[in-house]
Design an enzyme around this catalytic site. Sequence first.
Site, PDB file in Angstrom:
ATOM      1  N   TYR A 297       0.791  -1.190   0.096  1.00  0.00           N
ATOM      2  CA  TYR A 297       0.059   0.095   0.076  1.00  0.00           C
ATOM      3  C   TYR A 297       0.834   1.180   0.031  1.00  0.00           C
ATOM      4  O   TYR A 297       0.564   2.217   0.588  1.00  0.00           O
ATOM      5  CB  TYR A 297      -1.158   0.064   1.162  1.00  0.00           C
ATOM      6  CG  TYR A 297      -1.761  -1.195   1.338  1.00  0.00           C
ATOM      7  CD1 TYR A 297      -2.895  -1.330   0.415  1.00  0.00           C
ATOM      8  CD2 TYR A 297      -1.459  -2.225   2.209  1.00  0.00           C
ATOM      9  CE1 TYR A 297      -3.346  -2.727   0.444  1.00  0.00           C
ATOM     10  CE2 TYR A 297      -2.328  -3.580   2.193  1.00  0.00           C
ATOM     11  CZ  TYR A 297      -3.401  -3.550   1.355  1.00  0.00           C
ATOM     12  OH  TYR A 297      -4.070  -4.604   1.274  1.00  0.00           O
TER      13      TYR A 297
ATOM     14  N   TYR B  34     -13.723  -6.491   3.653  1.00  0.00           N
ATOM     15  CA  TYR B  34     -12.428  -6.641   2.942  1.00  0.00           C
ATOM     16  C   TYR B  34     -11.993  -8.000   2.436  1.00  0.00           C
ATOM     17  O   TYR B  34     -12.208  -8.915   3.370  1.00  0.00           O
ATOM     18  CB  TYR B  34     -11.100  -5.930   3.858  1.00  0.00           C
ATOM     19  CG  TYR B  34      -9.818  -6.147   3.137  1.00  0.00           C
ATOM     20  CD1 TYR B  34      -9.242  -5.175   2.444  1.00  0.00           C
ATOM     21  CD2 TYR B  34      -9.062  -7.290   3.376  1.00  0.00           C
ATOM     22  CE1 TYR B  34      -8.091  -5.550   1.463  1.00  0.00           C
ATOM     23  CE2 TYR B  34      -7.918  -7.564   2.759  1.00  0.00           C
ATOM     24  CZ  TYR B  34      -7.449  -6.607   1.716  1.00  0.00           C
ATOM     25  OH  TYR B  34      -6.280  -6.757   1.101  1.00  0.00           O
TER      26      TYR B  34
ATOM     27  N   ASP C  28     -15.763 -15.606   4.576  1.00  0.00           N
ATOM     28  CA  ASP C  28     -14.543 -15.267   4.482  1.00  0.00           C
ATOM     29  C   ASP C  28     -13.604 -15.214   5.851  1.00  0.00           C
ATOM     30  O   ASP C  28     -14.163 -14.471   6.622  1.00  0.00           O
ATOM     31  CB  ASP C  28     -13.925 -13.964   3.552  1.00  0.00           C
ATOM     32  CG  ASP C  28     -12.403 -13.506   3.696  1.00  0.00           C
ATOM     33  OD1 ASP C  28     -11.755 -14.255   4.293  1.00  0.00           O
ATOM     34  OD2 ASP C  28     -12.135 -12.594   2.818  1.00  0.00           O
TER      35      ASP C  28
ATOM     36  N   LYS D  76      -4.095 -16.860   6.242  1.00  0.00           N
ATOM     37  CA  LYS D  76      -3.252 -16.173   7.471  1.00  0.00           C
ATOM     38  C   LYS D  76      -2.699 -17.175   8.611  1.00  0.00           C
ATOM     39  O   LYS D  76      -1.543 -17.445   8.188  1.00  0.00           O
ATOM     40  CB  LYS D  76      -4.171 -15.002   7.919  1.00  0.00           C
ATOM     41  CG  LYS D  76      -4.338 -13.872   7.289  1.00  0.00           C
ATOM     42  CD  LYS D  76      -4.993 -12.690   8.089  1.00  0.00           C
ATOM     43  CE  LYS D  76      -5.412 -11.228   7.128  1.00  0.00           C
ATOM     44  NZ  LYS D  76      -4.119 -10.811   6.827  1.00  0.00           N
TER      45      LYS D  76
HETATM   46  N1  PMP Z   1      -9.952 -11.735   3.550  1.00  0.00           N
HETATM   47  C1  PMP Z   1      -9.685 -11.206   4.775  1.00  0.00           C
HETATM   48  C2  PMP Z   1     -10.629 -11.117   5.521  1.00  0.00           C
HETATM   49  C3  PMP Z   1      -8.349 -10.504   4.961  1.00  0.00           C
HETATM   50  O1  PMP Z   1      -8.353 -10.075   6.202  1.00  0.00           O
HETATM   51  C4  PMP Z   1      -7.313 -10.555   4.111  1.00  0.00           C
HETATM   52  C5  PMP Z   1      -5.977 -10.114   4.226  1.00  0.00           C
HETATM   53  N2  PMP Z   1      -6.024  -9.250   5.171  1.00  0.00           N
HETATM   54  C6  PMP Z   1      -7.614 -11.295   2.812  1.00  0.00           C
HETATM   55  C7  PMP Z   1      -8.780 -11.905   2.481  1.00  0.00           C
HETATM   56  C8  PMP Z   1      -6.535 -11.421   1.706  1.00  0.00           C
HETATM   57  O2  PMP Z   1      -5.385 -12.355   2.128  1.00  0.00           O
HETATM   58  P1  PMP Z   1      -3.953 -12.176   1.470  1.00  0.00           P
HETATM   59  O3  PMP Z   1      -3.294 -10.802   2.019  1.00  0.00           O
HETATM   60  O4  PMP Z   1      -3.349 -13.588   2.049  1.00  0.00           O
HETATM   61  O5  PMP Z   1      -4.255 -12.239   0.002  1.00  0.00           O
END
Ligand code: PMP
Length: 434
Positions: free
Chosen positions: A22, A154, A255, A284
């Site tokens: 970012y 997100y 998600d 994660k």
């Molecule tokens: N979904 C959620 C809820 C997240 O918090 C994130 C990462 N912050 C992602 C998807 C994307 O994961 P990545 O950064 O491993 O691509």
Amino acid sequence: MPEPLTPAELLALDRRHVWHPYGPMPGRQRPLLVESASGVRLRLAEEAYGHRELVDGMASWWSALHGYNHPVLNEAAREQLGRMSHVMFGGLTHEPAVRLAARLVEITPEGLEHVFLADSGSVSVEVAVKMCLQYWLSAGRPAKHRLMTWRGGYHGDTWQPMSVCDPDGGMHSLWSGALPRQVFADAPPAGYDAGVDPAYEAHLAGLFERHAHEVAAMIVEPVVQNAGGMRFHSPGYLRVLRRLCDEHQVLLVFDEIATGFGRTGTLFACEQAGVTPDVLCVGKALTGGYLTMAAALCTSRVAEGISRGEVPVLAHGPTFMGNPLAAAVAGASVDLLLGQDWQSEVKRIESGLREGLAPAAGLPGVREVRTLGAIGVVQLDHEVDTVAASEAAVRAGVWLRPFRDLVYTMPPYVTNDADLARICGAVCAAAAAG
Ligand code: PMP
């Protein structure tokens, strides 16, 4: 061995060549140079504000549950490295991936049976979306190709995930015309304990009625909207979504890339509503923060639906799919988590955060302090001065990365009470400075 470089030389090369998350090129802020990490501490190459070591309040973007340099995870990686770090997954398979997939099916809500191992959270969301669109394509309903979500979410930085991120935070205006146009509900009413607002339920129902004919799936982060604003909502809304999805023939995707593996107090946040989605994304903390790996799990209904189609295959297969090294560490991390009383650890962190962050509520410019599981959030009534806030945290010996109007922490579960108190002190100091 290459010639050693001084911290100053490394930082100069970093500034000249390396793009950071970012950020602009070249970067505006000088990053801190990390030499090593152990337990909950990051060891810096140079002293910053009187500290060579910082307690990590971010768990490396919420992934390093067990802290750094953990002997069990190190051993799992070493052992796997001695066999093979990688082989392609097309036409081949291996024990670490098979064991991990079976374990994920076992620990996720009943009904999720099939596992696609992806190489990052965003890619797992892409795969989840592809599964849902292809399900309806295979069912002879190609018009169902849009997604629905609620604002404030997100889901990652690749194209489909970006299209369901909050339109403001996701900078949709920059990409208007380029991003797929999805259906957005208002953000879910805030408050974990607030219950279900009938007016909001009716708003959701109205959107399903108007758009179900063109919508393949509803995708949300259950219970906590993370990078979109660290907002909590009632688990009751997940039951509402399950009912509306079933009534209107829309698939439901959760998600849990940020909330999975205990962060909100249950192993997966959707357990708090007793709801199984049609597709679940995890990432994660899957590898305890060691290596990049994520997964999209789906029900037999979804898999069978795809298999009945004219094109019965899921056309997705990243080069590093099922990476044995990551899978071996992920398996060890899951076993390590479930082999201990992790619920008590998360509860201990929750009460430490509640107590330690309470003083922030009295600071000028603070709108709200909220905690849930191992998540502690201080929301300001203005955009945080990220430089001043981060510097204040480092001065207090803690690594934090505030954003928007938020100073928050998602510490490793192994953070002891003294380090947790230090993190809370730093969050308060950062909120005051920012
Ligand atoms: N979904 C959620 C809820 C997240 O918090 C994130 C990462 N912050 C992602 C998807 C994307 O994961 P990545 O950064 O491993 O691509």
